[in-house]
Enzyme design. Sequence first.
Site, short mmCIF file in Angstrom:
data_model
loop_
_atom_site.label_atom_id
_atom_site.label_comp_id
_atom_site.label_asym_id
_atom_site.label_seq_id
_atom_site.Cartn_x
_atom_site.Cartn_y
_atom_site.Cartn_z
N GLU A 188 0.82 -1.21 0.00
CA GLU A 188 0.00 0.00 0.00
C GLU A 188 0.86 1.26 0.00
OE1 GLU A 188 -3.05 0.46 -0.60
OE2 GLU A 188 -3.61 -1.64 -0.65
N TYR B 60 -6.13 6.67 4.59
CA TYR B 60 -6.30 5.66 3.54
C TYR B 60 -5.55 4.37 3.90
CZ TYR B 60 -5.48 2.83 -0.42
OH TYR B 60 -5.39 1.72 -1.20
N ASP C 24 -9.33 6.02 -2.02
CA ASP C 24 -8.20 6.49 -2.85
C ASP C 24 -8.76 7.03 -4.17
OD1 ASP C 24 -8.89 4.28 -4.34
OD2 ASP C 24 -6.83 3.52 -4.54
#
Length: 345
Positions: free
Chosen positions: A35, A118, A136
């Site tokens: 990520e 996020y 996102d």
Amino acid sequence: MTSFSDNLLGWYDHHQRSLPWRSDDPNPYYVWLSEIMLQQTTVKTVIPYFLKFIETWPTLQDLATSSLDDVLVAWQGLGYYSRARNLHKCSQQLISKHAGQFPKDEKQLLQLPGIGPYTAAAIRSIAYDQPAAAVDGNVIRVLARYCALTEPRPQLDKKVRERLVAFLPDKKCGDFTQAMMELGALVCRPKSPDCEACPLQGHCRSVNDPESLPTASIKKKLPTRYAVAYLVQREDGAILLRKRDEKGMLGGMMEVPTTPWLDQKPGPNVVKSHAPLEVVGWEVLEGYVKHTFSHFHFHIHVNRIQVSDQSDHHQAVWVQRENLHQKALPTVMKKVISFGLEKVK
Ligand code: SF4
């Protein structure tokens, strides 16, 4: 479960890509690493970096005990180097404060370096299967279109989050988060979305004109900054590099020495006064290197200089050209070196 998540999860079961960080039993270290790497970058670019990282540092503990320099070198080319510094710092805090485990609690996750809302939501949902809204760019695009949300950003983000929370399933939360991203990447693409293949087509409010949303945000004109770089080469071809300050932009990375980065082209006095070592010869190279960072354009003029003292210095090192790849050189500095060497061929 809503029909939205039913349809999305059914599609994901059949269309998800096999990616090295995906698994039925997700490893939180892999989830976090991927990520962080995927921010601002495509899956295709990230895969070789991810594989290299897990080969070099198979566990969180391995990463935490590595040197920052090694991490920065491995990160070269991915850009936004503060992510690499935070990655390293975060791994150390996880070992020292959390017994090497990623917290499941949002507040605790948000206190870790480099983890924002996020990433915290992505870790909670993908690694721990908790219902968490990971918003996102992909998710914003899909939901702006699906719900016909016409607000510009950043107002749009809040609306998208509210809609996403309403659509969250109570199980398969990790699949749901990944399916939203996958749909945005593969089907509801920025250009030429494939509505025919979309599992949400039945209730989508933008099928007739999908590309009109999300509303484009007004782009700010970026300022330009200037510097002069000193390309110093020793008789044996080695190039002089120095390390940037740990704090600030490109912190801890290597660079060709430069003047300060200014709002206008540095004048001759500034150029002379910031030259590294004692200069015995100058050559001002024609043209300049252009590079764009997220918040400014950068024009770097290059001076090739000869110096009287070619011994080692504690703040600067001589690096042979064939060893440059072992140094944490940001793209802008690679451009400066290539430009300088090209010009003197
Ligand atoms: S139907 Fe088209 S616009 Fe709507 S979510 Fe699917 S791909 Fe996007």
